[in-house]
Design an enzyme around this catalytic site. Structure first.
Site, PDB file in Angstrom:
ATOM      1  N   ARG A 196       0.811  -1.227   0.000  1.00 16.95           N
ATOM      2  CA  ARG A 196       0.000   0.000   0.000  1.00 16.95           C
ATOM      3  C   ARG A 196       0.842   1.274   0.000  1.00 16.95           C
ATOM      4  NH1 ARG A 196      -5.151  -1.333   0.218  1.00 16.95           N
ATOM      5  NH2 ARG A 196      -5.759  -3.329   1.144  1.00 16.95           N
ATOM      6  N   LEU A 197       2.048   1.181  -0.509  1.00 13.91           N
ATOM      7  CA  LEU A 197       2.903   2.363  -0.636  1.00 13.91           C
ATOM      8  C   LEU A 197       2.680   2.982  -2.020  1.00 13.91           C
ATOM      9  CD1 LEU A 197       6.173   1.000   1.009  1.00 13.91           C
ATOM     10  CD2 LEU A 197       4.324   2.332   2.050  1.00 13.91           C
TER      11      LEU A 197
END
Length: 217
Positions: A196-197
């Site tokens: 989720r970066l």
């Protein structure tokens, strides 16, 4: 990202996560970048990559969203067409602030656009109207968009009426049907990433120039 993680992304239609972000320089133009991403979406095999959500808000503060199709875009904005008597058009007449959203799940990409709308010229609307198939042209006359249907066969009857009326001639462009152009003030390119970066590259218009910055995911 490990090799196994890339494989998992690919098998779950997350190709975009496994691909590196194209180089975006400080002087990148957001419309040019949109064109690049839009072409990527077309090449990916996504059904209707031109589908976008249009969100607006009435003068009373009630939000509404609907899916429409992007028909053209350039430095002046993003254009879609509709009935000017429809609910969406009535809301846009009340409040010209609008937001667009493209979501291309296969590529794990989103593009968010915020701005203001204006009607395209009657000439532009007529040109696009006559590029549509004849059934869609007659359908524009037949549909009293967003109004309640009073009887079961009303729409079919209206279609037959106008189809017969314009038989053997060009279907005229109705004055109540045309395009809206969204003039962007803010454009955000969102690229999904592992853990989720995600990448979020933003462009904000300020006195005719685009300022670029990134946001935390």
């Amino acid at each position: 990202m490990t090799f196994l993680e890339k494989l998992r992304c690919l098998f779950t239609f997350g190709q975009g996560v496994a691909l590196p972000l194209p180089e975006i320089s400080a002087d990148t133009d957001p419309i040019t970048l949109f064109d690049l991403w839009f072409k990527d979406a077309n090449k990916s095999g996504i059904l209707l990559p031109e589908a976008m959500s249009v969100s607006s808000c009435s003068k009373d503060g009630y939000p509404s969203s609907r899916m429409v199709l992007l028909k053209s875009f350039d430095d002046k904005g993003f254009v879609f067409y509709t009935n000017y008597a429809s609910r969406k058009s009535q809301v846009l007449e009340e409040n010209n602030k609008v937001a667009l959203l493209f979501h291309w799940n296969v590529l794990q990409r989103q593009i968010r656009i915020e701005g203001e709308v204006e009607k395209v010229t009657r000439e532009e609307s007529a040109e696009y109207f006559h590029s549509r198939d004849r059934g869609s042209q007659v359908g524009a006359w037949a549909s009293k968009q967003s109004q309640k249907i009073s009887e079961e066969n009303e729409l079919a009857s209206r279609f037959k009426f106008f189809n017969d009326k314009f038989s053997g001639q060009e279907v005229p462009h109705p004055e109540f049907w045309g395009g809206w152009r969204v003039k962007p003030k803010y454009i955000e390119f969102w690229q999904g990433r592992a853990s989720r970066l995600h990448d979020r590259i933003c462009f904000e218009e300020n006195e005719g120039k685009w300022q670029q910055y990134k946001l935390h995911p």
